[in-house]
Design a protein around this motif. Structure first.
Motif, PDB file in Angstrom:
ATOM      1  N   GLN A  71      15.292  36.394 -27.757  1.00 33.62           N
ATOM      2  CA  GLN A  71      15.769  35.041 -28.070  1.00 33.62           C
ATOM      3  C   GLN A  71      15.886  34.857 -29.581  1.00 33.62           C
ATOM      4  N   HIS A  72      14.868  35.351 -30.263  1.00 28.39           N
ATOM      5  CA  HIS A  72      14.783  35.258 -31.707  1.00 28.39           C
ATOM      6  C   HIS A  72      15.974  35.975 -32.350  1.00 28.39           C
ATOM      7  N   GLU A 122      19.175  33.998 -31.805  1.00 30.09           N
ATOM      8  CA  GLU A 122      19.256  32.853 -32.706  1.00 30.09           C
ATOM      9  C   GLU A 122      19.624  33.285 -34.114  1.00 30.09           C
ATOM     10  N   LYS A 123      19.066  34.422 -34.524  1.00 25.74           N
ATOM     11  CA  LYS A 123      19.357  34.948 -35.851  1.00 25.74           C
ATOM     12  C   LYS A 123      20.846  35.292 -35.960  1.00 25.74           C
ATOM     13  N   GLU A 167       7.348  25.567 -29.784  1.00 29.93           N
ATOM     14  CA  GLU A 167       8.116  25.285 -31.005  1.00 29.93           C
ATOM     15  C   GLU A 167       7.630  24.060 -31.776  1.00 29.93           C
TER      16      GLU A 167
END
Lengths: 189, 80
Positions: free
Chosen positions: A180-181, A184-185, B26
């Motif tokens: 996911q990270h 997003e990046k 988050e």
């Protein structure tokens, strides 16, 4: 009364463990199949301390030894009431559970604590579990002992499987979070 | 995510759980403990669940359990 206790260290940060703990009983955990439902009953954050308080209802479906079911009835569905506290400042999760079903014959009180380990507090998390099991049924001490022993036995089997299943959830959570990270990046670029 | 005790609540439960988990990782863990964007979903989920808990007789078992768990609040809600 009989006591079961165990502890272990997970090679994941407290943030990861405390997050994954909310989905301990998801399909990624193929070991704790006796847990069939987890429902959240209430959830509040204490405005002064930031402590997150959650009440949940855990529903299990597990066959019990024949001699137990002949004493207490044969319905394999049972319910557990769990109340948990997350202290984000001291980084500590405490979960207290008790049985709702068969509570007139058996009292099971479990406390679980997750906190950063002392040796490597940033990357590893310590897990401590203790359960007190008391048979309440009147009558012979021998039978009470038998009931308590059988309960402890089952409890420790479930605890072992629970730990293995949770390891799988932690691993999957880290992988999915990593992906996911990355995504997003990518999107930000 | 785990299923609900009531299959008819699964869909709304899934939505709520997803919202909560996102909020927890988050916002909450990063110090923003006061936001409550999942509140509406939780209300809907609870409405669905409440009915089933009453019908199945679980609500009354819960009331007893809450009474005997009062000391946990006193111990674990105090500031550290």
């Amino acid at each position: 009364m009989k006591v079961f206790s165990s502890d272990c260290t997970f090679d994941y940060s407290w943030d990861e463990v405390s997050t994954a703990n909310w989905r301990k009983y998801c399909p990624w955990n193929d070991k704790s199949t006796h847990v069939v439902a987890v429902d959240t009953l209430s959830r509040t954050v204490d405005p002064e301390t930031g402590i997150l308080r959650t009440e949940r209802l855990i529903t299990c479906n597990q066959s019990v030894p024949h001699w137990v079911s002949s004493l207490f009835g044969g319905n394999p569905t049972s319910h557990v009431y769990e109340i948990s506290y997350v202290d984000p400042v001291s980084k500590k999760v405490t979960m207290c559970s008790s049985n709702l079903t068969w509570s007139n014959v058996l009292n099971v009180q479990e406390t679980v604590v997750y906190k950063p380990s002392q040796l490597k507090p940033r990357t590893t998390t310590e897990f401590k579990q203790e359960a007190q099991i008391t048979a309440l049924c009147g009558g012979w001490q021998k039978i009470k002992n038998k009931v308590e022993e059988a309960s402890i036995e089952r409890f420790s089997q479930n605890a072992k499987l629970g730990r293995e299943g949770f390891e799988a959830v932690l691993e999957m959570s880290r992988r999915v979070f990593g992906e996911q990270h990355e995504k997003e990046k990518h999107m930000q670029l | 995510m785990a299923a609900s005790i009531a299959p008819e609540c699964n869909e709304i439960k899934e939505k709520y759980d997803t919202c909560f988990l996102k909020w927890y990782s988050e916002k909450y863990l990063r110090g923003n403990t006061s936001s409550n964007e999942c509140e509406e979903l939780f209300k809907k989920y609870r409405t669905c669940l409440n009915k089933v808990l009453k019908d199945k007789g679980i609500e009354s078992m819960l009331e007893d359990a809450r009474k005997s768990n009062k000391e946990n609040d006193a111990e674990y809600l105090k500031p550290t």
